[in-house]
Design a protein around this motif. Structure first.
Motif, PDB file in Angstrom:
ATOM      1  N   SER A  36       8.910  -1.543   5.033  1.00  0.00           N
ATOM      2  CA  SER A  36       9.476  -2.313   6.134  1.00  0.00           C
ATOM      3  C   SER A  36       9.791  -3.725   5.665  1.00  0.00           C
ATOM      4  N   TRP A  74       1.770   1.905   4.843  1.00  0.00           N
ATOM      5  CA  TRP A  74       3.032   1.170   4.957  1.00  0.00           C
ATOM      6  C   TRP A  74       2.972  -0.064   4.069  1.00  0.00           C
ATOM      7  N   ILE A 131       5.955  -3.641  11.188  1.00  0.00           N
ATOM      8  CA  ILE A 131       6.579  -2.449  11.749  1.00  0.00           C
ATOM      9  C   ILE A 131       6.496  -2.508  13.264  1.00  0.00           C
ATOM     10  N   PRO A 154      13.789   0.133   8.050  1.00  0.00           N
ATOM     11  CA  PRO A 154      12.660   0.742   7.344  1.00  0.00           C
ATOM     12  C   PRO A 154      13.045   2.082   6.716  1.00  0.00           C
TER      13      PRO A 154
END
Length: 846
Positions: free
Chosen positions: A652, A680, A656, A704
């Protein structure tokens, strides 16, 4: 209109240069007024003047007057007059009184006073011009002190105009003057931002910049139309002079890529005019879109170093080899254009940065083969290069004195006596000749400053070069090593990351007993709610509480021993009073059990203890303390790599969204069998993620992006379809297709490991032992995701080793076509040669 403005700016700068170079005699620019009344009556509205009020006879003012007279000529170029006003002896007004005489100079715009300057701040021509222009350009040049101020300024400018960010070690210097003079000319075109804060310079740079030198960055905020998109930054690579700033801004204003449809010999761009080379990427109609993207990628990498042009073979008849894909034109007069065959964009960048590269490329093929035959020599050479990178990182700072006053130097004479001076003594064993030791010593000095005054903690160091016998006696076999000595206990060796934050946390946590024994139910529940001793209150670790009955002595002893092993790394408590059963049953488990309090005690998870060996206990605690859906960072990546599981990772450009976080968390909470690591990575906080994505896709895809990355078996990278929303059901459906072999990998990483240059630099091996043997301790729950096996091998993957290069080449070419990006390959008229394909050492990269 913009072209007219650009011509006006160029003409003005040229006139300024010419004006400053015209020789003048004496003090032509300095005006003298007989009295203050005469001076103030002659001031014109809107015009600036710098006035110095002095008695008629003033020998003490002579050095200052000499500098004022010299600066008058320079300030006159900016429409600022410099005036010496003679004060009558009996004048006791504001400007001529004894208190102000010989101490201040005054800057006026019309009749309005803009700024008072103490004369000791105007010590030479540079300081006078810099400070006067800084005062006049107060609204055009923004001064910032913090990273938040700089980011706020960038956010306001995004999509509107660009920013010139300058750092100068101090105001009044020649570099400060150069920035102010540039702002005087370009202030209406770009927003100028200035700072003298060294911490802010470090925060804006990925490297460790030299804060004793001035820096200038051109921030391309006008192109950042998305508020979440950061402004690209291009640093000025030359010293901070007015001429170099003007040259840099001219280059930043030139087109990123110039499209050419004529003989390259006749092409002239601003880059050639300013003494920089011009790189032509040869294109054709069939590959135009890919070549255009390649040209833009190369142009960003070479911005400020060379120009990039896209030359169409369809429009220009070139009498060169058809497979040539790059042309290089240098600014040197009479030098012919060189046509070359390069394989990827890295070689183009090296071509510009290394002047010997052209000669190297044109060497005959036989010489290249001879150089590649000696594999052992090549490996040693690579090690030397990597070692030199560590040494170079330290040598940049070798002239700086580290603040080591807070660290006690230990010798064979005072070592044992010093260990009894504090409850906990931290000792760094290092070698003064070794680069990694010196790098850690810098972190250690920062830890010492942070922990200054902490009761019960003494930081020390031992130079093993001076005291090898002492280091051998303490069983120090590698450098650097950190040990903590507790009174009456065996020393503990630190095996974590070497950063300041990690070291500080370890030292402070090690002050508290591990596990911390709690005496009552209220204390135990308060511990789970986040009520800790003061030594633990500043550390936001997940809290772990072991609950034991009187019958579970074996498990309790194993837990205590595990606490000794994990001391400094984990916050652990223990409760084994008569009402322990009631406490554990409150969380639906029976003793022996672990209670995990995450997020400050808002959620407590109960886990039954089925294995009572110390090793199993340590492994289980380490595993349970891992986040369910972690944000991957450089410090925590090794802990998740040790699981040796595939990564389902969401890249990302910032935090996020709440929806994506919720869906990924639902997927991650299906953790019973842990077939993969759901995680992530925030590219804004961890910029190395850009390099990782370029390894996977050759260029950063739109964010993303959700990927399945199997680093430990096959090295295959699969991309979640960007047209599908990131929901739990969509991801589960996609994972089922992976399991069935219905998805094609976006890329395949090299099978060659990226090994440390020397065994002594194998920092991952030095850290916590591998968790790959950790066995699942919980039974499957209804609705859990089935284990996802490694994606199937590509057809022919089990064939002979000799086909590896050809097979990988084929997959890379097809991938480039599918993704539709130029990547690191130069497509166009020169496809890559499989025999010369460079295998990237990236199998163990994320």
């Amino acid at each position: 209109m913009s072209a007219q403005k650009d011509r006006w700016v160029s003409s003005l700068v040229f006139l300024l240069f010419c004006a400053s170079s015209i020789p003048r005699s004496g003090s032509v620019g300095l005006q003298q007024e007989p009295s203050p009344q005469h001076y103030f009556s002659g001031l014109e509205a809107g015009k600036a003047s710098l006035a110095f009020f002095t008695p008629g006879v003033s020998p003490g003012a002579q050095p200052f007057l000499e500098q004022i007279e010299s600066s008058a000529e320079a300030l006159q170029d900016y429409g600022i007059s410099v005036v010496k006003v003679n004060c009558p002896k009996d004048d006791v007004s504001r400007y001529c009184g004894k208190e102000n005489a010989l101490r201040k100079a005054f800057l006026f715009r019309g009749n309005r006073l803009i700024r008072e300057f103490p004369t000791d701040a105007l010590f030479d021509v540079n300081s006078i011009v810099a400070n006067v222009l800084f005062a006049l350009l107060f609204n055009e040049v923004k001064y910032v002190e913090t990273l938040a101020d700089l980011e706020n300024t960038e956010n306001v400018l995004k999509g509107k105009s660009n920013m010139v960010f300058a750092y100068v070690p101090a105001t009044g210097t020649a570099e400060h003057r150069a920035v102010m003079e540039a702002a005087f000319v370009y202030g209406t075109v770009h927003q100028f931002v200035l700072t003298t804060e060294a911490a802010l310079l470090k925060a804006t740079s990925h490297d460790d910049p030299d804060v004793s030198s001035a820096w200038l960055l051109f921030c391309h905020c006008q192109q950042a139309t998305d508020p979440a998109q950061p402004c690209r930054r291009t640093a000025l690579g030359q010293p901070l002079t007015l001429l170099n700033i003007h040259r840099h801004l001219k280059l930043m204003g030139a087109p990123l890529v110039t499209e050419v449809a004529e003989d390259p010999e006749k092409v002239s761009t601003v880059h050639l005019q300013l003494g920089l080379p011009l790189v032509f990427i040869l294109s054709q109609k069939e590959t135009y879109e890919a070549d255009r993207r390649t040209a833009e990628f190369v142009a960003w990498q070479l911005l400020g170093k060379a120009g990039v042009a896209l030359l169409s073979r369809d429009l220009v008849d070139l009498n060169v080899l058809h497979r040539s894909n790059i042309a290089l034109k240098t600014p040197d007069e009479g030098m012919p254009i060189q046509y070359l065959v390069l394989e990827d964009t890295d070689e183009v960048i090296t071509l510009v940065e290394d002047k010997n590269k052209v000669k190297q490329i044109q060497e005959d093929e036989q010489q290249e083969e001879e150089e590649e035959e000696d594999e052992d020599g090549k490996e040693n050479n690579n090690q030397d290069i990597q070692d030199d990178q560590v040494v170079e990182a330290v040598s940049r700072d070798k002239k700086r004195e580290l603040p080591l006053e807070q660290i006690l130097v230990l010798t064979e004479e005072n070592f044992h006596s010093s260990l009894s001076e504090a409850a906990r003594t931290v000792v760094l064993f290092y070698a003064s000749w070794e680069a990694v030791s010196l790098a850690v010593l810098r972190s250690y000095s920062e830890v010492a400053a942070r922990l200054k005054g902490t009761p019960g903690v003494l930081l020390c160091r031992v130079n093993c070069w001076d005291w090898p016998g002492l280091c051998s006696q303490e069983n120090v076999t590698q450098f650097p090593t950190i040990k903590i000595y507790k009174e009456g206990q065996q020393s503990v060796t630190y095996d974590g990351m070497w950063g300041t934050e990690e070291l500080s946390s370890f030292i402070l946590l090690s002050r508290v007993p591990c596990p911390l024994k709690l005496a009552s139910m209220d204390e135990a529940e308060g511990y789970l709610r986040g009520e800790f001793p003061s030594e633990l209150s500043s550390h936001h670790h997940t809290s772990l509480l072991g609950v034991f009955s009187t019958a579970s002595s074996e498990a309790r002893e194993a837990f205590e021993e595990a606490g000794n092993i994990l001391s400094g790394h984990v916050r652990m408590g223990m409760y084994f009073e008569d009402d322990a059963l009631a406490l554990s049953q409150k969380y639906s488990v029976s003793p022996p059990a672990l209670l995990l309090a995450r997020s400050g005690g808002r959620s407590v998870e109960g886990i039954a203890l089925s294995k009572h060996s110390v090793q199993d206990m340590v492994q289980m605690i380490r595993y349970e303390l891992l986040d369910i859906f972690p944000e991957i960072t450089v410090p925590n990546l090794p802990r998740y790599l040790q699981l040796r599981k595939p990564f389902l990772i969401l890249f990302s450009a910032g935090d996020i969204s709440q929806m994506e976080s919720k869906e990924m968390l639902k997927l991650a909470e299906r953790r019973a069998q842990q077939a993969f690591v759901a995680c992530w990575l925030n590219l804004k906080k961890t910029p190395v993620g850009h390099g990782i994505l370029r390894k996977y896709f050759s260029t950063t895809p739109s964010l993303p992006v959700l990927l399945w990355v199997n680093l430990h078996a096959g090295g295959q990278v699969f991309r979640f379809p960007p047209e599908h929303s990131i929901t739990e059901m969509n991801i589960l459906s996609w994972l089922e297709k992976l399991q069935a072999g219905l998805e094609i990998p976006s890329s395949t990483l090299s099978e060659e490991d990226w090994k440390p240059p020397l065994p002594a630099y194998d920092f991952l091996q030095m850290m916590e032992p591998s968790m790959s043997e950790l066995s699942p301790h919980a039974s499957p729950r209804p609705g859990d995701i089935p284990p996802v096996p490694h994606p199937p091998k590509s057809p022919g993957e089990d064939t002979a080793e000799g086909d590896t290069a050809t097979r990988e080449e084929s997959s890379q070419e097809s991938r480039a076509e599918e993704v539709g990006s130029p990547g690191r390959d130069l497509r166009g008229t020169a496809p890559r040669l499989a025999a010369r394909d460079k295998q990237g050492k990236r199998h163990s990269e994320l």
